[in-house]
Design a protein around this motif. Structure first.
Motif, PDB file in Angstrom:
ATOM      1  N   UNK A 220      27.618  64.639  10.745  1.00 46.33           N
ATOM      2  CA  UNK A 220      28.491  64.028   9.745  1.00 46.33           C
ATOM      3  C   UNK A 220      27.964  62.681   9.250  1.00 46.33           C
ATOM      4  N   UNK A 221      27.089  62.049   9.999  1.00 51.68           N
ATOM      5  CA  UNK A 221      26.635  60.698   9.654  1.00 51.68           C
ATOM      6  C   UNK A 221      25.380  60.694   8.789  1.00 51.68           C
ATOM      7  N   UNK A 222      24.847  61.872   8.476  1.00 51.51           N
ATOM      8  CA  UNK A 222      23.537  61.910   7.830  1.00 51.51           C
ATOM      9  C   UNK A 222      23.594  61.863   6.310  1.00 51.51           C
ATOM     10  N   UNK A 223      24.767  61.766   5.710  1.00 48.62           N
ATOM     11  CA  UNK A 223      24.821  61.723   4.259  1.00 48.62           C
ATOM     12  C   UNK A 223      26.239  61.767   3.736  1.00 48.62           C
ATOM     13  N   UNK A 224      26.350  61.963   2.421  1.00 45.20           N
ATOM     14  CA  UNK A 224      27.636  61.988   1.718  1.00 45.20           C
ATOM     15  C   UNK A 224      27.888  63.409   1.209  1.00 45.20           C
ATOM     16  N   UNK A 225      29.114  63.876   1.339  1.00 42.92           N
ATOM     17  CA  UNK A 225      29.473  65.232   0.905  1.00 42.92           C
ATOM     18  C   UNK A 225      29.375  65.352  -0.606  1.00 42.92           C
ATOM     19  N   UNK A 226      28.707  66.437  -1.081  1.00 46.97           N
ATOM     20  CA  UNK A 226      28.727  66.722  -2.520  1.00 46.97           C
ATOM     21  C   UNK A 226      29.278  68.105  -2.824  1.00 46.97           C
ATOM     22  N   UNK A 227      29.430  68.956  -1.827  1.00 44.15           N
ATOM     23  CA  UNK A 227      30.000  70.284  -2.048  1.00 44.15           C
ATOM     24  C   UNK A 227      30.334  70.913  -0.710  1.00 44.15           C
ATOM     25  N   UNK A 228      31.287  71.818  -0.738  1.00 42.16           N
ATOM     26  CA  UNK A 228      31.550  72.660   0.420  1.00 42.16           C
ATOM     27  C   UNK A 228      30.747  73.941   0.279  1.00 42.16           C
ATOM     28  N   UNK A 229      30.418  74.555   1.401  1.00 44.90           N
ATOM     29  CA  UNK A 229      29.722  75.845   1.351  1.00 44.90           C
ATOM     30  C   UNK A 229      30.522  76.866   0.561  1.00 44.90           C
ATOM     31  N   UNK A 230      31.834  76.717   0.536  1.00 42.87           N
ATOM     32  CA  UNK A 230      32.699  77.647  -0.198  1.00 42.87           C
ATOM     33  C   UNK A 230      32.593  77.466  -1.712  1.00 42.87           C
ATOM     34  N   UNK A 231      32.035  76.336  -2.143  1.00 42.07           N
ATOM     35  CA  UNK A 231      32.009  76.015  -3.568  1.00 42.07           C
ATOM     36  C   UNK A 231      30.682  76.343  -4.237  1.00 42.07           C
ATOM     37  N   UNK A 232      29.725  76.870  -3.494  1.00 42.57           N
ATOM     38  CA  UNK A 232      28.428  77.198  -4.077  1.00 42.57           C
ATOM     39  C   UNK A 232      28.186  78.695  -4.016  1.00 42.57           C
ATOM     40  N   UNK A 233      27.172  79.150  -4.739  1.00 38.39           N
ATOM     41  CA  UNK A 233      26.876  80.580  -4.795  1.00 38.39           C
ATOM     42  C   UNK A 233      25.776  80.990  -3.834  1.00 38.39           C
ATOM     43  N   UNK A 234      24.771  80.128  -3.681  1.00 40.18           N
ATOM     44  CA  UNK A 234      23.615  80.474  -2.845  1.00 40.18           C
ATOM     45  C   UNK A 234      23.129  79.248  -2.097  1.00 40.18           C
ATOM     46  N   UNK A 235      22.784  79.443  -0.828  1.00 44.77           N
ATOM     47  CA  UNK A 235      22.151  78.403  -0.023  1.00 44.77           C
ATOM     48  C   UNK A 235      20.842  78.955   0.507  1.00 44.77           C
ATOM     49  N   UNK A 236      19.741  78.251   0.238  1.00 45.78           N
ATOM     50  CA  UNK A 236      18.417  78.647   0.705  1.00 45.78           C
ATOM     51  C   UNK A 236      17.918  77.608   1.699  1.00 45.78           C
ATOM     52  N   UNK A 237      17.659  78.033   2.931  1.00 47.02           N
ATOM     53  CA  UNK A 237      17.154  77.131   3.951  1.00 47.02           C
ATOM     54  C   UNK A 237      16.078  77.855   4.756  1.00 47.02           C
ATOM     55  N   UNK A 238      15.243  77.086   5.460  1.00 50.27           N
ATOM     56  CA  UNK A 238      14.201  77.702   6.283  1.00 50.27           C
ATOM     57  C   UNK A 238      14.803  78.159   7.602  1.00 50.27           C
ATOM     58  N   UNK A 239      14.147  79.121   8.255  1.00 49.04           N
ATOM     59  CA  UNK A 239      14.706  79.673   9.482  1.00 49.04           C
ATOM     60  C   UNK A 239      14.387  78.837  10.712  1.00 49.04           C
TER      61      UNK A 239
END
Length: 269
Positions: A220-239
């Motif tokens: 929670x301390x690493x940044x500022x919220x800009x969206x919830x996972x529920x509010x986006x269409x796609x999330x791409x991250x490395x495994x």
């Protein structure tokens, strides 16, 4: 036999295995991961340098971490990170189609998308980063507009009310944003409040939103919220992400759609 898709993933698994057992021999690790003892010793040297474990007489011993450290997210090699970010950029670019109005937010992964868009036609790009606009001019033949806004402390990224207004008043088919972290409520984080406000405005204005991230930190301390996972269409991250981060994302409205080339693609359910 344990999965051994990449050296980074193997190293993460080694740390977790040593943490659970307290001490593991080189021979045991070699058999578990089906690699040579030379490869395991190289892995252990790296992990010892990063202070995730200690080596002693052919064995690896767990090194207790400081409070707040995440043993599953070591500082990865620069080459590994660059390669992962390039693959993430390619995957994100694949979701851009001809004739779309696209807003590109700030971030190195977003910047790396540009060459992969070279075969698109009739794109209209709204960009927040001056350096991205310069790269667009090198690789693409399309309309490119800057959001406008403030440039602070030598940054090439524009923020402030003008940037927020620019993304709010333009029709946007797709916005691509970059996250630095995820909190335990499934919110996506970025580095500071000014970046977050522009990202929020872009997400609200866009018909679709893609978020890209390299090993986002579950903190929670690493940044500022800009969206919830529920509010986006796609999330791409490395495994290379740790299991708690993956579980958080999947429990907050996104489902794992594809696992390919070390990349995880989550989509809205």
């Amino acid at each position: 036999m344990l999965n051994n898709k990449s050296s980074l993933k193997r190293r993460l698994q080694i740390v977790e295995l040593v943490r659970k057992r307290g001490e593991v021999s080189v021979d045991e690790l070699s058999q578990a991961f089906d690699v040579s003892s030379v490869t395991i010793r190289s892995d252990l040297t790296y992990l010892e340098q990063q202070r995730y474990l200690l080596r002693s007489f052919g064995k690896a011993r767990y090194l207790a971490q400081k409070s707040g450290d995440d043993i599953l997210v070591p500082a990865s090699d620069a080459a590994i990170r660059k390669a992962s970010e390039t693959v993430l950029a390619r995957f994100a670019a694949e979701q851009v189609v001809d004739s779309e109005a696209v807003m590109l937010g700030a971030g190195e992964i977003v910047h790396k998308m540009i060459p992969f868009l070279a075969d698109r036609t009739n794109l209209s790009l709204l960009v927040q980063d001056v350096s991205v606009a310069q790269t667009v001019q090198r690789f693409l033949h399309c309309e490119v507009l800057l959001t406008g806004g403030q440039l602070e402390h030598g940054s090439t990224v524009m923020t402030g009310p003008d940037a927020e207004a620019a993304v709010s008043r333009r029709p946007i088919d797709l916005c691509v944003l970059q996250a630095s972290g995820v909190d335990r409520d499934g919110n996506l984080l970025t580095a500071d409040s000014a970046l977050a406000r522009v990202a929020q405005a872009a997400r609200r204005a866009a018909r679709r939103t893609i978020v890209v991230a390299f090993q986002p930190v579950l903190d929670e301390r690493s940044g500022i919220v800009f969206a919830s996972a529920k509010e986006i269409d796609t999330l791409l991250i490395d495994d290379g992400i740790d299991p708690p981060t993956m579980e958080t994302v999947m429990h907050k409205g996104l489902q794992l759609q594809r696992r390919d080339t070390g990349i995880l693609e989550f989509r809205a359910s």
